[in-house]
Design a protein around this motif. Structure first.
Motif, PDB file in Angstrom:
ATOM      1  N   VAL A 131      13.477  44.167  52.830  1.00  0.00           N
ATOM      2  CA  VAL A 131      14.252  43.023  52.330  1.00  0.00           C
ATOM      3  C   VAL A 131      15.534  43.519  51.673  1.00  0.00           C
ATOM      4  O   VAL A 131      16.630  42.993  51.922  1.00  0.00           O
ATOM      5  CB  VAL A 131      13.432  42.192  51.323  1.00  0.00           C
ATOM      6  CG1 VAL A 131      14.310  41.105  50.696  1.00  0.00           C
ATOM      7  CG2 VAL A 131      12.226  41.557  51.999  1.00  0.00           C
ATOM      8  N   LEU A 132      15.429  44.554  50.839  1.00  0.00           N
ATOM      9  CA  LEU A 132      16.603  45.108  50.164  1.00  0.00           C
ATOM     10  C   LEU A 132      17.607  45.647  51.182  1.00  0.00           C
ATOM     11  O   LEU A 132      18.830  45.450  51.025  1.00  0.00           O
ATOM     12  CB  LEU A 132      16.173  46.224  49.211  1.00  0.00           C
ATOM     13  CG  LEU A 132      17.297  46.922  48.426  1.00  0.00           C
ATOM     14  CD1 LEU A 132      18.043  45.924  47.559  1.00  0.00           C
ATOM     15  CD2 LEU A 132      16.721  48.048  47.573  1.00  0.00           C
ATOM     16  N   THR A 133      17.116  46.294  52.212  1.00  0.00           N
ATOM     17  CA  THR A 133      17.995  46.822  53.262  1.00  0.00           C
ATOM     18  C   THR A 133      18.795  45.705  53.918  1.00  0.00           C
ATOM     19  O   THR A 133      20.004  45.833  54.161  1.00  0.00           O
ATOM     20  CB  THR A 133      17.162  47.563  54.324  1.00  0.00           C
ATOM     21  OG1 THR A 133      16.477  48.661  53.707  1.00  0.00           O
ATOM     22  CG2 THR A 133      18.046  48.096  55.444  1.00  0.00           C
ATOM     23  N   VAL A 134      18.134  44.593  54.204  1.00  0.00           N
ATOM     24  CA  VAL A 134      18.810  43.444  54.817  1.00  0.00           C
ATOM     25  C   VAL A 134      19.848  42.856  53.869  1.00  0.00           C
ATOM     26  O   VAL A 134      20.980  42.559  54.266  1.00  0.00           O
ATOM     27  CB  VAL A 134      17.778  42.367  55.219  1.00  0.00           C
ATOM     28  CG1 VAL A 134      18.469  41.072  55.620  1.00  0.00           C
ATOM     29  CG2 VAL A 134      16.903  42.871  56.359  1.00  0.00           C
ATOM     30  N   VAL A 135      19.475  42.691  52.599  1.00  0.00           N
ATOM     31  CA  VAL A 135      20.404  42.106  51.619  1.00  0.00           C
ATOM     32  C   VAL A 135      21.651  42.970  51.472  1.00  0.00           C
ATOM     33  O   VAL A 135      22.780  42.462  51.435  1.00  0.00           O
ATOM     34  CB  VAL A 135      19.699  41.927  50.258  1.00  0.00           C
ATOM     35  CG1 VAL A 135      20.706  41.555  49.174  1.00  0.00           C
ATOM     36  CG2 VAL A 135      18.621  40.855  50.353  1.00  0.00           C
ATOM     37  N   VAL A 136      21.461  44.290  51.403  1.00  0.00           N
ATOM     38  CA  VAL A 136      22.603  45.202  51.267  1.00  0.00           C
ATOM     39  C   VAL A 136      23.491  45.141  52.506  1.00  0.00           C
ATOM     40  O   VAL A 136      24.724  45.100  52.402  1.00  0.00           O
ATOM     41  CB  VAL A 136      22.107  46.645  51.021  1.00  0.00           C
ATOM     42  CG1 VAL A 136      23.262  47.639  51.137  1.00  0.00           C
ATOM     43  CG2 VAL A 136      21.469  46.748  49.642  1.00  0.00           C
ATOM     44  N   GLN A 139      25.532  42.028  52.446  1.00  0.00           N
ATOM     45  CA  GLN A 139      26.607  42.106  51.460  1.00  0.00           C
ATOM     46  C   GLN A 139      27.763  42.939  51.990  1.00  0.00           C
ATOM     47  O   GLN A 139      28.935  42.603  51.779  1.00  0.00           O
ATOM     48  CB  GLN A 139      26.081  42.716  50.156  1.00  0.00           C
ATOM     49  CG  GLN A 139      27.104  42.732  49.025  1.00  0.00           C
ATOM     50  CD  GLN A 139      27.600  41.344  48.683  1.00  0.00           C
ATOM     51  OE1 GLN A 139      26.796  40.473  48.362  1.00  0.00           O
ATOM     52  NE2 GLN A 139      28.916  41.126  48.748  1.00  0.00           N
ATOM     53  N   ARG A 140      27.447  44.008  52.690  1.00  0.00           N
ATOM     54  CA  ARG A 140      28.502  44.816  53.307  1.00  0.00           C
ATOM     55  C   ARG A 140      29.261  43.999  54.347  1.00  0.00           C
ATOM     56  O   ARG A 140      30.485  44.105  54.461  1.00  0.00           O
ATOM     57  CB  ARG A 140      27.914  46.076  53.946  1.00  0.00           C
ATOM     58  CG  ARG A 140      27.455  47.132  52.950  1.00  0.00           C
ATOM     59  CD  ARG A 140      27.056  48.410  53.672  1.00  0.00           C
ATOM     60  NE  ARG A 140      26.565  49.425  52.750  1.00  0.00           N
ATOM     61  CZ  ARG A 140      27.346  50.242  52.066  1.00  0.00           C
ATOM     62  NH1 ARG A 140      28.661  50.156  52.199  1.00  0.00           N
ATOM     63  NH2 ARG A 140      26.832  51.145  51.253  1.00  0.00           N
ATOM     64  N   ASP A 141      28.527  43.197  55.122  1.00  0.00           N
ATOM     65  CA  ASP A 141      29.177  42.325  56.102  1.00  0.00           C
ATOM     66  C   ASP A 141      30.154  41.386  55.410  1.00  0.00           C
ATOM     67  O   ASP A 141      31.286  41.189  55.863  1.00  0.00           O
ATOM     68  CB  ASP A 141      28.136  41.488  56.852  1.00  0.00           C
ATOM     69  CG  ASP A 141      27.380  42.296  57.888  1.00  0.00           C
ATOM     70  OD1 ASP A 141      27.823  43.420  58.197  1.00  0.00           O
ATOM     71  OD2 ASP A 141      26.348  41.812  58.384  1.00  0.00           O
ATOM     72  N   ARG A 146      35.702  39.698  54.081  1.00  0.00           N
ATOM     73  CA  ARG A 146      36.750  39.337  53.115  1.00  0.00           C
ATOM     74  C   ARG A 146      37.973  40.222  53.303  1.00  0.00           C
ATOM     75  O   ARG A 146      39.113  39.766  53.209  1.00  0.00           O
ATOM     76  CB  ARG A 146      36.211  39.454  51.690  1.00  0.00           C
ATOM     77  CG  ARG A 146      35.352  38.282  51.260  1.00  0.00           C
ATOM     78  CD  ARG A 146      35.122  38.295  49.772  1.00  0.00           C
ATOM     79  NE  ARG A 146      34.271  39.400  49.370  1.00  0.00           N
ATOM     80  CZ  ARG A 146      32.948  39.328  49.291  1.00  0.00           C
ATOM     81  NH1 ARG A 146      32.335  38.203  49.601  1.00  0.00           N
ATOM     82  NH2 ARG A 146      32.227  40.362  48.912  1.00  0.00           N
ATOM     83  N   LEU A 147      37.748  41.504  53.566  1.00  0.00           N
ATOM     84  CA  LEU A 147      38.872  42.413  53.780  1.00  0.00           C
ATOM     85  C   LEU A 147      39.627  42.074  55.055  1.00  0.00           C
ATOM     86  O   LEU A 147      40.841  42.289  55.145  1.00  0.00           O
ATOM     87  CB  LEU A 147      38.362  43.860  53.853  1.00  0.00           C
ATOM     88  CG  LEU A 147      37.860  44.465  52.548  1.00  0.00           C
ATOM     89  CD1 LEU A 147      37.233  45.834  52.804  1.00  0.00           C
ATOM     90  CD2 LEU A 147      38.980  44.591  51.524  1.00  0.00           C
ATOM     91  N   GLN A 148      38.921  41.527  56.044  1.00  0.00           N
ATOM     92  CA  GLN A 148      39.542  41.242  57.329  1.00  0.00           C
ATOM     93  C   GLN A 148      40.304  39.923  57.365  1.00  0.00           C
ATOM     94  O   GLN A 148      40.963  39.611  58.345  1.00  0.00           O
ATOM     95  CB  GLN A 148      38.473  41.245  58.427  1.00  0.00           C
ATOM     96  CG  GLN A 148      37.951  42.652  58.719  1.00  0.00           C
ATOM     97  CD  GLN A 148      36.680  42.632  59.537  1.00  0.00           C
ATOM     98  OE1 GLN A 148      36.028  41.607  59.675  1.00  0.00           O
ATOM     99  NE2 GLN A 148      36.310  43.784  60.059  1.00  0.00           N
TER     100      GLN A 148
END
Length: 227
Positions: A131-136, A139-141, A146-148
């Motif tokens: 679950v933590l892996t998916v959430v992280v 968040q990176r996505d 936002r940067l794009q």
């Protein structure tokens, strides 16, 4: 490409989803703790703003995740495919749903109550880690998107094709229907700009297009275009 809807396919396959991070034994534990349910095309799984805390794991089919824009209308945030987990944040923090989730075609999902989900995470550290892996990753996505926002139309469209086709589980299903307006909305560009970008990508051999279909032929080239 048809104006009303398009199918996106990609070669090669995508990355593992939540389900793919777990072992068969953990699959069995999850299955025993939840109930599988079928949803018809267009069915609303949850509404933005409502207070529900169940978690879904998509077993078959696709879910479209949308949120209301400040000026009205809907923005497509993501498309979740087989193996994806949906609703984990509300199950954890108890806050209202941040998006509306609808079935894209027939969907089968494993449903777990918030209490069952919490108990599993506490008793099975590998499930909690998945679950933590998916959430992280999500968040990176979000950070990358936002940067794009300030990037060119080509950069934004390339990023959307990567996200939708590879990182949202679509590759595992083979295809997903999205209108040109929805694709343009995700990329933050006009439909006219989207059409121009798709034409350019087609001429460069990055994609091919047909009736209601976009086929990604050179994923690595899309990654190059986002930088």
């Amino acid at each position: 490409m048809n104006r009303t809807a398009a199918t996106i396919t990609v070669h090669p396959g995508g990355v593992d989803r939540f389900w793919g991070l777990l072992t068969p034994a953990e699959h069995a534990v999850l299955g025993a703790a939840g109930t599988e349910r079928e949803y018809t095309s267009g069915a609303v799984i949850c509404h933005e703003g409502e207070v529900t805390r169940h978690v879904l794991v998509v077993r078959r089919g696709l879910l479209r995740v949308t949120a209301t824009k400040a000026g009205g209308g809907e923005k497509v945030l993501a498309v979740r495919g087989a193996g994806d987990i949906v609703g984990e944040r509300s199950a954890i923090d108890g806050l209202p749903r941040s998006a509306t989730v609808r079935a894209l075609g027939a969907v089968r999902a494993l449903i777990l109550s918030a209490s069952a989900f919490a108990s599993l995470c506490q008793r099975h550290p590998r499930i909690a880690w998945a679950v933590l892996t998916v959430v992280v990753a999500r968040q990176r996505d979000a950070d990358r998107q936002r940067l794009q926002i300030s990037g060119t139309a080509t950069q934004r469209v390339a990023a959307v094709l990567i996200d939708v086709a590879l990182e949202r589980g679509i590759a595992d299903q083979g295809a997903v229907s999205l209108s040109q307006e929805e694709l343009a909305g995700i990329a933050g560009t006009s439909r006219e700009s989207l059409v121009r970008v798709l034409r350019s990508l087609r001429e460069e051999g990055v994609i091919s297009t047909g009736r209601r279909k976009i086929e990604i032929l050179a994923v690595e080239r899309l990654y190059d275009l986002t930088t």
